[in-house]
Design a protein around this motif. Structure first.
Motif, PDB file in Angstrom:
ATOM      1  N   LEU A 199      37.915 -32.746 -16.270  1.00 28.42           N
ATOM      2  CA  LEU A 199      38.532 -31.842 -17.260  1.00 28.42           C
ATOM      3  C   LEU A 199      38.031 -30.418 -17.091  1.00 28.42           C
ATOM      4  CD1 LEU A 199      38.349 -33.581 -20.759  1.00 28.42           C
ATOM      5  CD2 LEU A 199      40.389 -33.061 -19.441  1.00 28.42           C
ATOM      6  N   LEU A 200      36.734 -30.280 -16.970  1.00 26.30           N
ATOM      7  CA  LEU A 200      36.128 -28.964 -16.849  1.00 26.30           C
ATOM      8  C   LEU A 200      36.598 -28.242 -15.589  1.00 26.30           C
ATOM      9  CD1 LEU A 200      34.479 -30.088 -19.204  1.00 26.30           C
ATOM     10  CD2 LEU A 200      32.444 -29.112 -18.148  1.00 26.30           C
ATOM     11  N   ALA A 201      36.878 -29.007 -14.528  1.00 23.93           N
ATOM     12  CA  ALA A 201      37.364 -28.394 -13.283  1.00 23.93           C
ATOM     13  C   ALA A 201      38.676 -27.655 -13.514  1.00 23.93           C
ATOM     14  CB  ALA A 201      37.537 -29.466 -12.202  1.00 23.93           C
ATOM     15  N   LEU A 202      39.511 -28.189 -14.388  1.00 29.62           N
ATOM     16  CA  LEU A 202      40.788 -27.528 -14.680  1.00 29.62           C
ATOM     17  C   LEU A 202      40.585 -26.143 -15.295  1.00 29.62           C
ATOM     18  CD1 LEU A 202      42.861 -30.499 -16.148  1.00 29.62           C
ATOM     19  CD2 LEU A 202      43.012 -29.509 -13.840  1.00 29.62           C
ATOM     20  N   GLU A 203      39.439 -25.971 -15.954  1.00 27.84           N
ATOM     21  CA  GLU A 203      39.119 -24.687 -16.587  1.00 27.84           C
ATOM     22  C   GLU A 203      38.244 -23.808 -15.692  1.00 27.84           C
ATOM     23  OE1 GLU A 203      37.786 -24.739 -20.692  1.00 27.84           O
ATOM     24  OE2 GLU A 203      38.292 -26.865 -20.764  1.00 27.84           O
ATOM     25  N   GLY A 204      37.757 -24.378 -14.590  1.00 23.57           N
ATOM     26  CA  GLY A 204      36.835 -23.633 -13.744  1.00 23.57           C
ATOM     27  C   GLY A 204      35.452 -23.534 -14.347  1.00 23.57           C
ATOM     28  N   VAL A 205      35.078 -24.537 -15.154  1.00 20.80           N
ATOM     29  CA  VAL A 205      33.796 -24.551 -15.867  1.00 20.80           C
ATOM     30  C   VAL A 205      32.944 -25.693 -15.326  1.00 20.80           C
ATOM     31  CG1 VAL A 205      32.723 -24.941 -18.135  1.00 20.80           C
ATOM     32  CG2 VAL A 205      34.840 -23.631 -17.965  1.00 20.80           C
ATOM     33  N   ASP A 206      31.638 -25.465 -15.193  1.00 24.57           N
ATOM     34  CA  ASP A 206      30.720 -26.542 -14.830  1.00 24.57           C
ATOM     35  C   ASP A 206      29.332 -26.187 -15.334  1.00 24.57           C
ATOM     36  OD1 ASP A 206      30.068 -29.027 -13.841  1.00 24.57           O
ATOM     37  OD2 ASP A 206      30.096 -28.441 -11.735  1.00 24.57           O
ATOM     38  N   PHE A 207      28.472 -27.173 -15.391  1.00 18.54           N
ATOM     39  CA  PHE A 207      27.102 -27.002 -15.864  1.00 18.54           C
ATOM     40  C   PHE A 207      26.162 -27.756 -14.946  1.00 18.54           C
ATOM     41  CE2 PHE A 207      29.935 -26.535 -19.427  1.00 18.54           C
ATOM     42  CZ  PHE A 207      29.448 -25.422 -20.082  1.00 18.54           C
ATOM     43  N   SER A 208      24.929 -27.298 -14.858  1.00 21.28           N
ATOM     44  CA  SER A 208      23.960 -27.941 -13.981  1.00 21.28           C
ATOM     45  C   SER A 208      23.299 -29.157 -14.634  1.00 21.28           C
ATOM     46  CB  SER A 208      22.872 -26.940 -13.555  1.00 21.28           C
ATOM     47  OG  SER A 208      22.184 -26.457 -14.696  1.00 21.28           O
ATOM     48  N   LYS A 209      23.433 -29.293 -15.942  1.00 21.39           N
ATOM     49  CA  LYS A 209      22.805 -30.415 -16.648  1.00 21.39           C
ATOM     50  C   LYS A 209      23.859 -31.245 -17.379  1.00 21.39           C
ATOM     51  CE  LYS A 209      18.505 -27.988 -17.255  1.00 21.39           C
ATOM     52  NZ  LYS A 209      17.244 -28.595 -17.108  1.00 21.39           N
ATOM     53  N   HIS A 210      23.562 -32.529 -17.471  1.00 22.94           N
ATOM     54  CA  HIS A 210      24.466 -33.445 -18.168  1.00 22.94           C
ATOM     55  C   HIS A 210      24.672 -33.000 -19.606  1.00 22.94           C
ATOM     56  CE1 HIS A 210      24.496 -37.004 -15.286  1.00 22.94           C
ATOM     57  NE2 HIS A 210      23.864 -36.030 -14.672  1.00 22.94           N
ATOM     58  N   ALA A 211      23.611 -32.560 -20.258  1.00 28.89           N
ATOM     59  CA  ALA A 211      23.712 -32.144 -21.661  1.00 28.89           C
ATOM     60  C   ALA A 211      24.701 -30.995 -21.825  1.00 28.89           C
ATOM     61  CB  ALA A 211      22.338 -31.748 -22.200  1.00 28.89           C
ATOM     62  N   GLY A 212      24.749 -30.084 -20.874  1.00 27.25           N
ATOM     63  CA  GLY A 212      25.694 -28.971 -20.936  1.00 27.25           C
ATOM     64  C   GLY A 212      27.130 -29.439 -20.809  1.00 27.25           C
ATOM     65  N   VAL A 213      27.369 -30.375 -19.899  1.00 26.99           N
ATOM     66  CA  VAL A 213      28.703 -30.943 -19.704  1.00 26.99           C
ATOM     67  C   VAL A 213      29.165 -31.633 -20.990  1.00 26.99           C
ATOM     68  CG1 VAL A 213      30.011 -32.713 -18.436  1.00 26.99           C
ATOM     69  CG2 VAL A 213      28.438 -31.197 -17.200  1.00 26.99           C
ATOM     70  N   ILE A 214      28.272 -32.455 -21.549  1.00 22.73           N
ATOM     71  CA  ILE A 214      28.609 -33.210 -22.757  1.00 22.73           C
ATOM     72  C   ILE A 214      28.832 -32.280 -23.946  1.00 22.73           C
ATOM     73  CG2 ILE A 214      27.711 -34.885 -24.424  1.00 22.73           C
ATOM     74  CD1 ILE A 214      26.318 -36.261 -21.948  1.00 22.73           C
ATOM     75  N   ALA A 215      27.947 -31.294 -24.111  1.00 29.22           N
ATOM     76  CA  ALA A 215      28.076 -30.355 -25.238  1.00 29.22           C
ATOM     77  C   ALA A 215      29.386 -29.573 -25.150  1.00 29.22           C
ATOM     78  CB  ALA A 215      26.883 -29.396 -25.259  1.00 29.22           C
TER      79      ALA A 215
END
Length: 135
Positions: free
Chosen positions: A50-66
């Motif tokens: 999902l985040l790839a569609l927005e061009g967004v990513d995070f280095s930590k799992h917590a960031g992805v989940i949040a």
């Protein structure tokens, strides 16, 4: 829609699908902790798709989940059940990976796999809808 974003989304969803298949196979081998791990990673890769569609990513799992919680659950794109599933899967994965004497039953891991399948199916439906709308 940017073709690179769509391709990355699809790649991550394929990873999610493979993790889900692995979880199902690991249950048959009675490797329940590994099956729980793969169930979680299926969910995690769904969110990163999902985040790839927005061009967004995070280095930590917590960031992805949040980010998922804030931008997809609180905004009611996905129902609260998705939040519960990802939080529970993350906790179980952490405990099964890092707690020396953690035990998960066959029934518990089968529930995790069912939840991961529900999550995967919902994400796939949503991605199909938004990617076809955006052309």
């Amino acid at each position: 829609m940017d073709e690179r974003k769509r391709d990355l989304c699809n790649y991550r969803l394929e990873k999610a699908e493979k993790c889900l298949a692995s979880a199902k196979a690991l249950v048959q081998l009675e490797d329940y902790c590994s099956a729980a791990n793969r169930s979680y990673y299926s969910i995690f890769h769904c969110i990163r798709g999902l985040l790839a569609l927005e061009g967004v990513d995070f280095s930590k799992h917590a960031g992805v989940i949040a980010y998922f919680q804030k931008n997809y659950v609180k905004s009611e794109i996905f129902e609260k059940k998705y939040s519960k599933i990802v939080v529970e899967a993350f906790e179980i994965r952490s405990e099964s990976d890092y707690d020396d004497y953690y035990v998960i039953s066959k029934e518990e891991v089968e529930e995790q796999i069912q939840n991961a399948q529900f999550f995967f199916d919902g994400i796939m439906k949503y991605v199909g809808e938004v990617t076809s709308l955006r052309g």
